[in-house]
Design a protein around this motif. Structure first.
Motif, PDB file in Angstrom:
ATOM      1  N   LYS A 134       3.946  -4.950  -2.627  1.00 12.86           N
ATOM      2  CA  LYS A 134       5.373  -4.980  -2.949  1.00 12.86           C
ATOM      3  C   LYS A 134       5.791  -3.744  -3.742  1.00 12.86           C
ATOM      4  CE  LYS A 134       9.415  -6.903  -3.054  1.00 12.86           C
ATOM      5  NZ  LYS A 134      10.193  -7.000  -1.822  1.00 12.86           N
ATOM      6  N   GLY A 135       4.870  -3.233  -4.558  1.00 10.89           N
ATOM      7  CA  GLY A 135       5.200  -2.065  -5.360  1.00 10.89           C
ATOM      8  C   GLY A 135       3.969  -1.545  -6.058  1.00 10.89           C
ATOM      9  N   GLY A 136       4.163  -0.410  -6.716  1.00  8.25           N
ATOM     10  CA  GLY A 136       3.036   0.168  -7.399  1.00  8.25           C
ATOM     11  C   GLY A 136       3.454   1.176  -8.464  1.00  8.25           C
ATOM     12  N   SER A 137       2.457   1.560  -9.248  1.00 12.64           N
ATOM     13  CA  SER A 137       2.636   2.532 -10.306  1.00 12.64           C
ATOM     14  C   SER A 137       1.371   3.362 -10.362  1.00 12.64           C
ATOM     15  CB  SER A 137       2.854   1.800 -11.635  1.00 12.64           C
ATOM     16  OG  SER A 137       2.945   2.706 -12.697  1.00 12.64           O
ATOM     17  N   SER A 138       1.530   4.677 -10.568  1.00  9.91           N
ATOM     18  CA  SER A 138       0.341   5.521 -10.638  1.00  9.91           C
ATOM     19  C   SER A 138       0.581   6.708 -11.552  1.00  9.91           C
ATOM     20  CB  SER A 138      -0.061   6.012  -9.248  1.00  9.91           C
ATOM     21  OG  SER A 138       0.844   6.968  -8.777  1.00  9.91           O
ATOM     22  N   ASP A 139      -0.506   7.431 -11.806  1.00  7.64           N
ATOM     23  CA  ASP A 139      -0.400   8.627 -12.646  1.00  7.64           C
ATOM     24  C   ASP A 139      -0.416   9.896 -11.810  1.00  7.64           C
ATOM     25  OD1 ASP A 139      -3.050   8.656 -11.844  1.00  7.64           O
ATOM     26  OD2 ASP A 139      -3.884   8.869 -13.849  1.00  7.64           O
ATOM     27  N   GLY A 157      -7.413  15.941  -7.150  1.00  7.83           N
ATOM     28  CA  GLY A 157      -7.414  15.223  -8.417  1.00  7.83           C
ATOM     29  C   GLY A 157      -7.875  13.795  -8.279  1.00  7.83           C
ATOM     30  N   HIS A 158      -8.176  13.219  -9.434  1.00 12.91           N
ATOM     31  CA  HIS A 158      -8.550  11.811  -9.538  1.00 12.91           C
ATOM     32  C   HIS A 158      -7.379  11.081 -10.183  1.00 12.91           C
ATOM     33  CE1 HIS A 158     -12.736  12.744  -8.588  1.00 12.91           C
ATOM     34  NE2 HIS A 158     -12.619  13.766  -9.411  1.00 12.91           N
ATOM     35  N   TYR A 159      -7.063   9.892  -9.680  1.00 14.67           N
ATOM     36  CA  TYR A 159      -5.882   9.174 -10.128  1.00 14.67           C
ATOM     37  C   TYR A 159      -6.188   7.683 -10.290  1.00 14.67           C
ATOM     38  CZ  TYR A 159      -3.876  13.468  -8.354  1.00 14.67           C
ATOM     39  OH  TYR A 159      -3.607  14.789  -8.111  1.00 14.67           O
ATOM     40  N   GLN A 160      -5.313   7.019 -11.028  1.00 15.96           N
ATOM     41  CA  GLN A 160      -5.335   5.564 -11.137  1.00 15.96           C
ATOM     42  C   GLN A 160      -4.006   5.026 -10.620  1.00 15.96           C
ATOM     43  OE1 GLN A 160      -6.673   3.665 -14.802  1.00 15.96           O
ATOM     44  NE2 GLN A 160      -7.180   5.710 -15.556  1.00 15.96           N
ATOM     45  N   ALA A 161      -4.061   3.844 -10.043  1.00 17.32           N
ATOM     46  CA  ALA A 161      -2.830   3.209  -9.563  1.00 17.32           C
ATOM     47  C   ALA A 161      -2.957   1.702  -9.726  1.00 17.32           C
ATOM     48  CB  ALA A 161      -2.581   3.553  -8.102  1.00 17.32           C
ATOM     49  N   LEU A 162      -1.830   1.070  -9.910  1.00 19.29           N
ATOM     50  CA  LEU A 162      -1.740  -0.386  -9.942  1.00 19.29           C
ATOM     51  C   LEU A 162      -0.808  -0.788  -8.808  1.00 19.29           C
ATOM     52  CD1 LEU A 162      -2.124  -3.192 -11.339  1.00 19.29           C
ATOM     53  CD2 LEU A 162       0.023  -2.689 -12.528  1.00 19.29           C
ATOM     54  N   TYR A 163      -1.296  -1.624  -7.911  1.00 17.24           N
ATOM     55  CA  TYR A 163      -0.465  -2.157  -6.842  1.00 17.24           C
ATOM     56  C   TYR A 163      -0.203  -3.630  -7.116  1.00 17.24           C
ATOM     57  CZ  TYR A 163      -1.106   1.890  -3.717  1.00 17.24           C
ATOM     58  OH  TYR A 163      -1.102   3.131  -3.142  1.00 17.24           O
ATOM     59  N   ILE A 164       1.015  -4.049  -6.864  1.00 16.03           N
ATOM     60  CA  ILE A 164       1.386  -5.454  -6.941  1.00 16.03           C
ATOM     61  C   ILE A 164       1.459  -5.958  -5.510  1.00 16.03           C
ATOM     62  CG2 ILE A 164       3.142  -7.102  -7.654  1.00 16.03           C
ATOM     63  CD1 ILE A 164       3.877  -4.997  -9.865  1.00 16.03           C
ATOM     64  N   ILE A 165       0.572  -6.870  -5.194  1.00 18.95           N
ATOM     65  CA  ILE A 165       0.462  -7.418  -3.848  1.00 18.95           C
ATOM     66  C   ILE A 165       1.015  -8.835  -3.886  1.00 18.95           C
ATOM     67  CG2 ILE A 165      -1.150  -8.085  -2.027  1.00 18.95           C
ATOM     68  CD1 ILE A 165      -2.975  -5.799  -3.055  1.00 18.95           C
ATOM     69  N   THR A 166       1.960  -9.113  -2.991  1.00 19.94           N
ATOM     70  CA  THR A 166       2.606 -10.427  -2.983  1.00 19.94           C
ATOM     71  C   THR A 166       2.491 -11.098  -1.616  1.00 19.94           C
ATOM     72  OG1 THR A 166       4.765  -9.488  -2.410  1.00 19.94           O
ATOM     73  CG2 THR A 166       4.284  -9.770  -4.758  1.00 19.94           C
ATOM     74  N   TYR A 167       2.578 -12.414  -1.649  1.00 15.78           N
ATOM     75  CA  TYR A 167       2.631 -13.201  -0.427  1.00 15.78           C
ATOM     76  C   TYR A 167       4.090 -13.530  -0.167  1.00 15.78           C
ATOM     77  CZ  TYR A 167       1.478 -16.626   3.133  1.00 15.78           C
ATOM     78  OH  TYR A 167       1.376 -17.295   4.316  1.00 15.78           O
ATOM     79  N   ASP A 168       4.634 -12.955   0.890  1.00 21.10           N
ATOM     80  CA  ASP A 168       6.037 -13.142   1.232  1.00 21.10           C
ATOM     81  C   ASP A 168       6.164 -12.998   2.745  1.00 21.10           C
ATOM     82  OD1 ASP A 168       8.722 -13.608   0.787  1.00 21.10           O
ATOM     83  OD2 ASP A 168       9.182 -11.544   0.274  1.00 21.10           O
ATOM     84  N   ASP A 169       7.107 -13.672   3.316  1.00 22.57           N
ATOM     85  CA  ASP A 169       7.297 -13.637   4.773  1.00 22.57           C
ATOM     86  C   ASP A 169       6.000 -13.960   5.512  1.00 22.57           C
ATOM     87  OD1 ASP A 169      10.016 -13.028   4.594  1.00 22.57           O
ATOM     88  OD2 ASP A 169       9.600 -10.870   4.448  1.00 22.57           O
ATOM     89  N   ASP A 170       5.260 -14.919   4.978  1.00 23.74           N
ATOM     90  CA  ASP A 170       4.021 -15.419   5.590  1.00 23.74           C
ATOM     91  C   ASP A 170       2.911 -14.377   5.696  1.00 23.74           C
ATOM     92  OD1 ASP A 170       5.062 -18.005   5.928  1.00 23.74           O
ATOM     93  OD2 ASP A 170       6.086 -17.379   7.759  1.00 23.74           O
ATOM     94  N   ARG A 171       2.906 -13.414   4.768  1.00 24.56           N
ATOM     95  CA  ARG A 171       1.816 -12.433   4.782  1.00 24.56           C
ATOM     96  C   ARG A 171       1.661 -11.796   3.413  1.00 24.56           C
ATOM     97  NH1 ARG A 171       3.248  -6.877   5.663  1.00 24.56           N
ATOM     98  NH2 ARG A 171       5.501  -6.631   5.557  1.00 24.56           N
TER      99      ARG A 171
END
Length: 135
Positions: free
Chosen positions: A129-134, A111-125
């Motif tokens: 951090k999280g995501g959502s997808s179908d 299948g083909h999917y979409q996702a949203l990832y939340i990328i954060t700068y924490d602990d010096d990198r």
């Protein structure tokens, strides 16, 4: 840590940073490489499932166990990243929208999917951090 403690100056290459992290995470999944997974993910890590349910993973082992448990039923073998677009939200948070394809070992498409990832700068990198997808 508070957001003020985490603030880093925008570098102008946040899209490349996000793409590298997402590609690294896809490689970790495709290779079943928990060590590489830990490099690309912040823990605790969350996912919002297509049902709206929130799932939190305390470590890479739990995340990988969940992922393979959900994809083994359709004979998942690997995924490809087809499109990626990143929006800078703050100097410590990026939203990355992606389109991906999941495949079986014989390269037939699951299948083909979409996702949203939340990328954060924490602990010096930077890491996801999280995501959502179908999917």
């Amino acid at each position: 840590r508070s957001t003020e403690e985490n603030m880093v100056p925008l570098q102008g290459n946040e899209s490349q940073i996000a793409e590298g992290i997402v590609k690294g995470f896809f490689e970790a999944l495709n290779e079943n490489n928990i060590g590489k997974c830990k490099e690309t993910i912040h823990f605790p890590h969350f996912r919002v499932l297509k049902t709206g349910e929130l799932v939190v993973f305390e470590d890479a082992d739990k995340l990988m166990e969940w992922f393979y448990g959900k994809t083994n039923s359709d004979d998942w073998h690997h995924s490809t990243l087809d499109k990626i677009e990143t929006t800078i939200i703050t100097s410590v948070k990026l939203h990355t929208l992606m389109h991906l394809t999941r495949y079986r070992e014989d390269d037939t498409i699951i299948g083909h999917y979409q996702a949203l990832y939340i990328i954060t700068y924490d602990d010096d990198r930077w890491a996801v951090k999280g995501g959502s997808s179908d999917g």
